[in-house]
Structure formats: C-alpha cells, structure tokens
Write an enzyme that holds these catalytic residues in place. Structure first.
Site, PDB file in Angstrom:
ATOM      1  N   CYS A 188       0.852  -1.199   0.000  1.00  0.00           N
ATOM      2  CA  CYS A 188       0.000   0.000   0.000  1.00  0.00           C
ATOM      3  C   CYS A 188       0.890   1.253   0.000  1.00  0.00           C
ATOM      4  CB  CYS A 188      -0.885  -0.062   1.237  1.00  0.00           C
ATOM      5  SG  CYS A 188      -1.452   1.514   1.845  1.00  0.00           S
ATOM      6  N   SER A 210      -2.644   7.816   7.478  1.00  0.00           N
ATOM      7  CA  SER A 210      -1.197   7.973   7.311  1.00  0.00           C
ATOM      8  C   SER A 210      -0.743   9.404   7.598  1.00  0.00           C
ATOM      9  CB  SER A 210      -0.784   7.555   5.901  1.00  0.00           C
ATOM     10  OG  SER A 210      -1.551   8.235   4.954  1.00  0.00           O
TER      11      SER A 210
END
Ligand SMILES: N[C@@H](CCC(=O)N[C@@H](CS)C(=O)NCC(=O)O)C(=O)O
Length: 207
Positions: free
Chosen positions: A19, A72
């Site tokens: 990812c 994130s």
C-alpha cells in the site's frame, strides 16, 4: 498468545506490504531512524485487538502504548512531532501551510488516481495513468530547482512523492523526455538509506 497492543513495549506500525500510503508512513519512520516494530497485516492477518482499536480497519495504523492512530497523514505528523529531528515539516507558518496544501493536492490528484489504478474499471485506469503522467510532466521544471521538492532538505512532501515514483513503471506510466528532472529527483530519493529501509520485500520487487 499475542501480546495486547497497548502492552507492547514500543511503537508498532501495522501496514500492508504494497500500500503506497503505508509506504509513505514507513518512509517517514525510516527518515527519523527510530526503533519501531513494523508489522505486515496482509491477508487479513490483523491482531484481534487492532480491530477494536481502529474502527475503520484500514492500514496504516500506529499503536504507541495507549494511543492507536490511523490515517497515514495523522501518523506522519505525530511521528514528526514526537521525534522532531530531522524535521519533516517546515517551521515557518506560511511554509507549513504551503506544505500542507501540497500534501492535499498530491493526495487528491495522485493518490486518488492510484486507488483507481489499483481498483478501477479499465477506462478509469487509463484516465488515472494519464492524470499522474501529465501532472508530473507539467511540474517537471520544479524538480530541478533543488535536490528535494522545492527544498535543500528532505521533507514530508518527498515522503509522499517517493512511493508514487517508485511505482511508475509498475503502473505502466511513461513520462515524456521533458520530465527527465522528475526521474533524476526520483533516483536521488531512492538512493537514500532511509528509502531503501522503508521498502517491504514486495515493494522491492516492483522495480
Ligand atoms: N486515509 C487513509 C486511507 C488508508 C487506506 O485507504 N488504506 C487501505 C489500504 S491502501 C486499506 O486499509 N483498505 C482497507 C482494506 O484493504 O482492508 C490513510 O491515508 O491512511
């Protein structure tokens, strides 16, 4: 018996191996050169208590004792504040605002295109490839003004760009000759020890 997450002695970053949002987070951590346990949770291999701590069940997720943090961007900003040196964000408020705006644009224009490349219908895939290629080509002159993106030092913007550039060939994105500065900039990023340390085994095989 698995250790309850909040009882883990240090910080743990749960990631998927391929990812690109996990990759940018691993890169921020590697740039700080901090001891952190990075755990791949591919194949739905989540610890049970992680599912309780992260209602969205999305990666990356950071667990630092009683703090469970997901998204994130939030994780990278937390890491940057908890370990201030070397800084990933500029100090001056205007420069910080500009950096945040750039992150917003990279996320909206390019990471969302990556989502389409990975999961979209064939027409969406073609559009996404074109959007990333054209976008990078238009910005190419900005990549030759300084060693890093508009900066003499590595910053959070480079953290966001590096995973995308590492995947260009994998996604079948060819840049025109005029975008050579982008490729040279990418090589500078890839040569950094922290970038090499940030790669999962599967990511290493993408190129
Ligand atoms: N805004 C979040 C998005 C994270 C995200 O979309 N993660 C994906 C992997 S790239 C995910 O975990 N999807 C759920 C799944 O695959 O089970 C971030 O930046 O961390």
């Amino acid at each position: 018996m698995t250790l309850a997450l909040s009882k883990r002695p240090g910080m743990t970053l749960f990631c998927y191996a391929l990812c690109c949002r996990c990759h940018r987070t691993r890169l921020a951590v590697a740039e700080k050169n901090i001891a952190i346990d990075v755990v791949d949770v591919d194949d739905g291999n989540y610890p049970e208590d992680l599912l309780e701590l992260n209602p969205y069940q999305m990666m990356p997720t950071l667990v630092d004792r009683e703090l469970a943090l997901y998204d994130s961007r939030l994780i990278i900003e937390y890491i940057d504040e908890r370990f201030p040196h070397p800084p990933l964000m500029p100090i001056d408020p205007v420069a910080r605002a500009k950096a945040r705006l750039m992150l917003y644009r990279i996320e909206r224009d390019w990471y969302c295109a990556v989502d389409k490349l990975e999961r979209g219908e064939p027409t969406e895939v073609a559009e996404a490839r074109q959007a990333i290629g054209d976008g990078l080509a238009v910005l190419a002159p900005m990549f030759s003004q300084a060693p890093y993106f508009m900066s003499s030092e590595f910053t959070i913007i480079d953290c966001y760009l590096a995973p995308l550039l590492w995947r260009l060939r994998h996604y079948g994105i060819k840049l025109p000759k005029s975008a050579l500065p982008v490729l040279k900039y990418a090589e500078r990023l890839f040569a950094r020890p922290a970038f090499q340390a940030s790669l999962s085994e599967q990511e290493r095989e993408l190129r």
